[in-house]
Design an enzyme around this catalytic site. Structure first.
Site, PDB file in Angstrom:
ATOM      1  N   ARG A 151      16.176   6.939  -1.265  1.00  0.00           N
ATOM      2  CA  ARG A 151      17.771   7.009  -0.849  1.00  0.00           C
ATOM      3  C   ARG A 151      18.512   5.707  -1.079  1.00  0.00           C
ATOM      4  NH1 ARG A 151      15.452  10.476   2.844  1.00  0.00           N
ATOM      5  NH2 ARG A 151      15.561  12.667   2.206  1.00  0.00           N
ATOM      6  N   TRP A 173       6.773  14.451  13.541  1.00  0.00           N
ATOM      7  CA  TRP A 173       8.353  14.068  13.516  1.00  0.00           C
ATOM      8  C   TRP A 173       9.137  15.155  14.355  1.00  0.00           C
ATOM      9  CZ3 TRP A 173      12.348  15.879  10.548  1.00  0.00           C
ATOM     10  CH2 TRP A 173      12.191  16.970   9.585  1.00  0.00           C
ATOM     11  N   TYR A 205      13.303   7.499  15.436  1.00  0.00           N
ATOM     12  CA  TYR A 205      14.241   7.670  14.274  1.00  0.00           C
ATOM     13  C   TYR A 205      15.133   6.668  14.216  1.00  0.00           C
ATOM     14  CZ  TYR A 205      11.883  11.298  11.340  1.00  0.00           C
ATOM     15  OH  TYR A 205      10.926  11.741  10.697  1.00  0.00           O
ATOM     16  N   PHE A 206      14.911   5.365  13.628  1.00  0.00           N
ATOM     17  CA  PHE A 206      15.813   4.142  13.636  1.00  0.00           C
ATOM     18  C   PHE A 206      17.047   4.558  12.831  1.00  0.00           C
ATOM     19  CE2 PHE A 206      12.548   0.889  15.271  1.00  0.00           C
ATOM     20  CZ  PHE A 206      12.355   1.763  16.559  1.00  0.00           C
ATOM     21  N   ASP A 207      17.215   5.750  11.990  1.00  0.00           N
ATOM     22  CA  ASP A 207      18.477   5.778  11.129  1.00  0.00           C
ATOM     23  C   ASP A 207      19.341   6.553  12.302  1.00  0.00           C
ATOM     24  OD1 ASP A 207      17.032   8.328  11.506  1.00  0.00           O
ATOM     25  OD2 ASP A 207      17.781   8.855   9.581  1.00  0.00           O
ATOM     26  N   THR A 223      17.118   5.874   4.836  1.00  0.00           N
ATOM     27  CA  THR A 223      17.973   5.499   4.157  1.00  0.00           C
ATOM     28  C   THR A 223      19.053   5.865   3.543  1.00  0.00           C
ATOM     29  OG1 THR A 223      16.963   4.686   2.092  1.00  0.00           O
ATOM     30  CG2 THR A 223      16.469   3.134   4.226  1.00  0.00           C
ATOM     31  N   GLU A 224      19.523   7.193   3.880  1.00  0.00           N
ATOM     32  CA  GLU A 224      20.762   7.776   3.174  1.00  0.00           C
ATOM     33  C   GLU A 224      21.852   6.952   3.597  1.00  0.00           C
ATOM     34  OE1 GLU A 224      18.463   9.535   5.030  1.00  0.00           O
ATOM     35  OE2 GLU A 224      18.086  11.580   4.418  1.00  0.00           O
ATOM     36  N   HIS A 251      11.131  17.704  -1.662  1.00  0.00           N
ATOM     37  CA  HIS A 251      11.661  16.602  -1.992  1.00  0.00           C
ATOM     38  C   HIS A 251      11.463  15.800  -3.393  1.00  0.00           C
ATOM     39  CE1 HIS A 251      13.908  15.912   1.916  1.00  0.00           C
ATOM     40  NE2 HIS A 251      12.823  16.492   2.549  1.00  0.00           N
ATOM     41  N   ASP A 274      11.486  10.562  -3.529  1.00  0.00           N
ATOM     42  CA  ASP A 274      12.090  11.676  -2.909  1.00  0.00           C
ATOM     43  C   ASP A 274      13.089  12.215  -3.766  1.00  0.00           C
ATOM     44  OD1 ASP A 274      13.726  13.026  -0.834  1.00  0.00           O
ATOM     45  OD2 ASP A 274      12.652  11.963   0.555  1.00  0.00           O
ATOM     46  N   ASP A 279       6.954  17.778   4.355  1.00  0.00           N
ATOM     47  CA  ASP A 279       7.957  18.475   4.901  1.00  0.00           C
ATOM     48  C   ASP A 279       9.044  19.010   4.153  1.00  0.00           C
ATOM     49  OD1 ASP A 279       8.771  15.657   3.657  1.00  0.00           O
ATOM     50  OD2 ASP A 279      10.398  15.789   5.008  1.00  0.00           O
ATOM     51  N   GLU A 280       9.720  19.867   4.820  1.00  0.00           N
ATOM     52  CA  GLU A 280      11.084  20.466   4.268  1.00  0.00           C
ATOM     53  C   GLU A 280      11.034  21.082   2.753  1.00  0.00           C
ATOM     54  OE1 GLU A 280      14.311  17.919   6.744  1.00  0.00           O
ATOM     55  OE2 GLU A 280      13.558  16.996   4.957  1.00  0.00           O
TER      56      GLU A 280
HETATM   57  C1  TNX Z   1      14.219  14.555   7.871  1.00  0.00           C
HETATM   58  S1  TNX Z   1      11.471  13.168   8.696  1.00  0.00           S
HETATM   59  C2  TNX Z   1      13.533  14.085   6.617  1.00  0.00           C
HETATM   60  C3  TNX Z   1      14.074  13.087   5.904  1.00  0.00           C
HETATM   61  C4  TNX Z   1      15.254  12.804   6.249  1.00  0.00           C
HETATM   62  C5  TNX Z   1      15.433  12.622   7.687  1.00  0.00           C
HETATM   63  C6  TNX Z   1      16.620  12.116   8.275  1.00  0.00           C
HETATM   64  C7  TNX Z   1      11.097  14.113   7.255  1.00  0.00           C
HETATM   65  C8  TNX Z   1       9.912  14.218   7.109  1.00  0.00           C
HETATM   66  N1  TNX Z   1      12.047  14.589   6.638  1.00  0.00           N
HETATM   67  O1  TNX Z   1      14.135  13.536   4.352  1.00  0.00           O
HETATM   68  O2  TNX Z   1      15.632  11.532   5.746  1.00  0.00           O
HETATM   69  O3  TNX Z   1      15.268  13.608   8.197  1.00  0.00           O
HETATM   70  O4  TNX Z   1      16.787  11.758   9.512  1.00  0.00           O
END
Ligand code: TNX
Length: 747
Positions: A152, A383, A408-410, A459-460, A254, A181, A316-317
């Protein structure tokens, strides 16, 4: 016998008490002060025949950088003596007496002993001393990780090395390098040069928060990548500091940067640019054999660069939108007897798993990879809460704990308006500190599969390395207490050690650590006529408060003087003039004054009844939250608001006696966080029999919804009706949206 017991008891009690004051973080397993000090000269000599060259260099460099002490080789009575011993019961021991004797088992242990020694050295007015003591120490968990997302935002090789330096100094041993990503592919792959020629750069980047509307972009080329030579350099550098680098190649989701470079990898095979927006995208790697082969080829090169046992494959996702409408995916499904796209995801992961296993590696992935079968040596990174970790451990898979709530340190570390823009969520130091790596619900058998844990830094919203340090420190010090220390002291003792011993070190190392932990706590309570704000310092100090009025609509600030004490009462009576005001707070522990802004209105402190309970995660200060004069911050920082996750939310509000003409209800519109404006508010008024009757319905069109009041009543009931579900095409589509409310402003 009794005497022996008593002596033992007193000694234990004594060492417990002392360990709370031990300057080392993570707290060692045992620490005893013997009394007296050993002072260090500006030149010292060391017996270090057993020490590796790397460790000797580390010692030399640290002594020099932190305390301007020079290591000399002249034959003189040695100040420090290093001894290697295989038979040691712990990782290392430090004895500080007339000389300093360090005994250790492995080279890594020697490194940790040196790091500990640096934290034992005290420098006051140029005099350098070490307290005489006995230390014995070993780690609790084997995976002590920190993650960095370089996709990011990109960080240079030097910055990555600095990240490793700092983590190693605090005894972290695993660097999870998130290399690919949607927004950038950052690792050179020789077979596929376009991955970095095209995939490492984007044309624009979102400015401000994802939830902002309209979204604004900076139209500037942004990117970068690491050559394979640079990757090797970082891996070798980390190894010298006993840090293992675990690379992450995200799949099948991603993947937009890779798809921008090679559109044929996707289902639609159409060109799509590297996005400058964050989030989750529908276009992912297609499950067809050609894409799988591409990924195997990529992994061939990755495996050669990273000696770590584990390769992180993401997982993920990954939305199934494209796979559900793709002939090639359908073919894979039917040829392999799979039920649907979900089984296809596990089949996809399985192929990567088999491939890497055959190459002598193990896979680790985000907890979504659990959703299909996994090879026995695959590990899971939990997570989305702790459940994935528990389930994986029950299935005898190794687990690394990294739940968003604690790791989650963001997320924001305080509610201050001065915090730099972050993704959302609220993770103050104390919360990290009180995290316990092993989930409570886990069985004794499953427990042994928990390898450890790690914090993730996405790091968005983190554009430069200064901010990386700000987000990670001191929270990493709290986390390492949980990962390393077998003898974790309580939070207040940790804070005292942090400020007395660790802050001077962090300053010497020029770390841009956050001071948010020193922000005084703002306590709000009801008074007879309104609310009272009390600022409670976390340190022994007198706070200085000054008040300024500001007409909100004009944004003009006018200093009106100093306040006495640390409280201020805001009364709900007449304040036509002062719609709002700010309190500026000065603390000697903060680099600059902090401004707290309050809103005046006629409802301050009046009784509120929450018929529907807010979610425990978002319940802030309970019902008072809605009438406390603190208007929930935007962007949302995870606190200050009440969050409900129901179709209907009922709240009863008492009205003031004077004539009420208008009520404004504040809602949050943060779609990326699944928080939506509700559809409407139904207002109900009580009749003389105590029955609630619908008075009117107002449709919600904006975040601050004004309601003209024509009714006369003592109490009002609000029925807040949310939209049915999160609309298609949005994050969380199909789920019940959240309703976030603050504040109910009464005029
Ligand atoms: C979820 S944690 C994501 C990331 C994002 C993050 C932001 C994870 C496996 N996927 O792609 O950056 O949330 O907190």
């Amino acid at each position: 016998m009794i005497i022996r017991f008593l002596v033992g008891f007193i000694l234990t009690a004594f060492s417990q008490q002392v360990i709370a004051q031990c300057s080392i973080i993570p707290t060692p397993s045992s620490y005893l002060e013997v009394g007296g000090e050993h002072s260090l000269e500006k030149q010292i000599s060391v017996v270090s025949t057993s020490l590796s060259k790397g460790n000797r260099d580390f010692l030399k460099e640290q002594l020099n950088n932190l305390f301007s002490i020079e290591l000399i080789t002249v034959k003189k009575k040695p100040t420090i003596q290093f001894l290697r011993s295989e038979k040691l019961n712990s990782s290392y021991e430090i004895h500080v007496g007339e000389t300093i004797i360090i005994t250790y088992k492995t080279d890594a242990d020697a490194f940790y002993a040196i790091a500990s020694l640096m934290q034992l050295i005290d420098e006051k007015a140029g005099v350098v001393t070490v307290k005489k003591c006995e230390i014995s120490d070993s780690p609790q968990f084997q995976w002590r990780g920190l993650h960095l997302d370089v996709a990011r935002h990109f960080f240079t090789v030097d910055e990555v090395k600095r990240y490793i330096d700092l983590m190693a100094f605090y005894k972290f041993n695993t660097f999870h390098w998130h290399l690919t990503d949607d927004q950038g592919w950052r690792i050179e792959i020789k077979q596929y040069p376009r991955l970095t020629e095209v995939g490492a750069y984007r044309d624009s980047t979102l400015v401000g928060h994802y939830n902002a509307s309209p979204r604004v972009y900076e139209k500037k080329k942004y990117g970068g990548f690491y050559t394979q030579e640079e990757i090797k350099e970082v891996v070798a550098y980390a190894a010298q500091k006993y840090v293992t680098v675990v690379p992450e190649i995200e799949l099948p989701g991603h993947a937009r940067a890779a798809i921008a470079a090679y559109p044929e990898l996707s289902c639609t095979e159409q060109f799509l640019p590297v996005p400058g927006l964050w989030g989750v995208f529908d276009d992912i790697f297609c499950s067809k054999p050609e894409t799988v082969q591409f990924l195997k080829n990529v992994l061939d090169e990755v495996v050669e660069l990273f000696p770590a046992d584990y390769i992180h494959i993401g997982g993920d996702e990954a939305p199934k939108e494209r796979w559900n409408h793709c002939e090639k995916c359908e073919k894979v499904i039917s040829e392999n007897g799979l039920a649907d796209a979900h089984e296809l995801q596990s089949y996809f992961i399985q192929q990567m798993d088999d491939y890497l296993t055959a190459k002598g590696k193990k896979i680790i992935g985000w907890d979504e990879i659990l959703e299909g079968g996994l090879s026995t040596n695959a590990a899971v990174m939990s997570w989305r809460g702790e459940e994935g970790g528990i389930e994986a451990a029950n299935q005898k898979h190794n687990v690394v704990m990294s739940p968003t709530t604690y790791c989650y340190f963001d997320y924001y570390q305080s509610g201050s308006a001065d915090e730099p823009l972050a993704i959302g969520g609220f993770l103050p130091l104390e919360k990290v500190y009180n995290y316990s790596i092993v989930p409570k619900e886990i069985t004794a058998i499953a427990k042994k599969y928990i390898l450890g844990g790690q914090a993730n830094l996405w790091t968005e919203y983190i554009e430069d390395f200064e901010q990386v340090e700000y987000m990670v420190y001191p929270r990493a010090l709290a986390l390492i207490q949980n990962l390393w220390s077998k003898n974790k002291v309580n939070y207040n003792d940790f804070l005292a050690v942090f400020s007395t011993y660790q802050e001077p070190l962090l300053q010497k190392m020029k770390v841009n650590y956050s001071r948010s932990v020193y922000l005084p706590e703002l306590k709000i309570s009801r008074t007879e006529n309104g609310v009272e704000y009390t600022f409670v310092s976390k340190r022994n100090e007198e706070l200085k408060l000054t008040k300024e009025t500001n007409r909100f609509d004009m944004g003009i600030g006018l200093q009106i003087g100093e306040l006495e004490g640390n409280s201020y009462e805001s009364q709900r009576t007449i304040f036509q003039l002062e719609e709002g005001y700010s309190i500026n707070l000065k603390s000697s522990f903060l680099p600059k004054p902090i401004k707290y802004t309050f809103k005046n209105h006629s409802g301050l402190g009046l009784p509120v009844q929450l018929i529907t309970k807010p979610h425990p995660k978002y319940s802030t200060n309970g019902d008072l939250t809605l009438v406390d004069g603190v208007v929930g911050a935007r962007p949302w920082k995870g606190d200050q608001w009440l969050g409900f996750n129901e179709k209907e939310t009922e709240i009863i509000v008492d009205l003031p006696e004077n004539n009420v003409t208008e009520i404004t209800v504040g809602f949050l519109d943060a779609k990326g966080s699944w928080i939506y404006l509700p559809q409407s508010i139904v207002l109900l008024v009580e009749d003389e029999n105590g029955v609630w009757k619908k008075s009117k319905e107002v449709f919600i069109t904006e975040e601050y919804q004004k309601i003209d009041l024509s009714v006369k009543a003592k109490r009002l009931k609000f029925k807040v009706i949310s939209i049915d579900e999160i609309p298609k095409g949005n994050e969380g589509a199909g789920f019940q949206p959240w309703t976030f409310i603050d504040e109910i402003i009464i005029k």
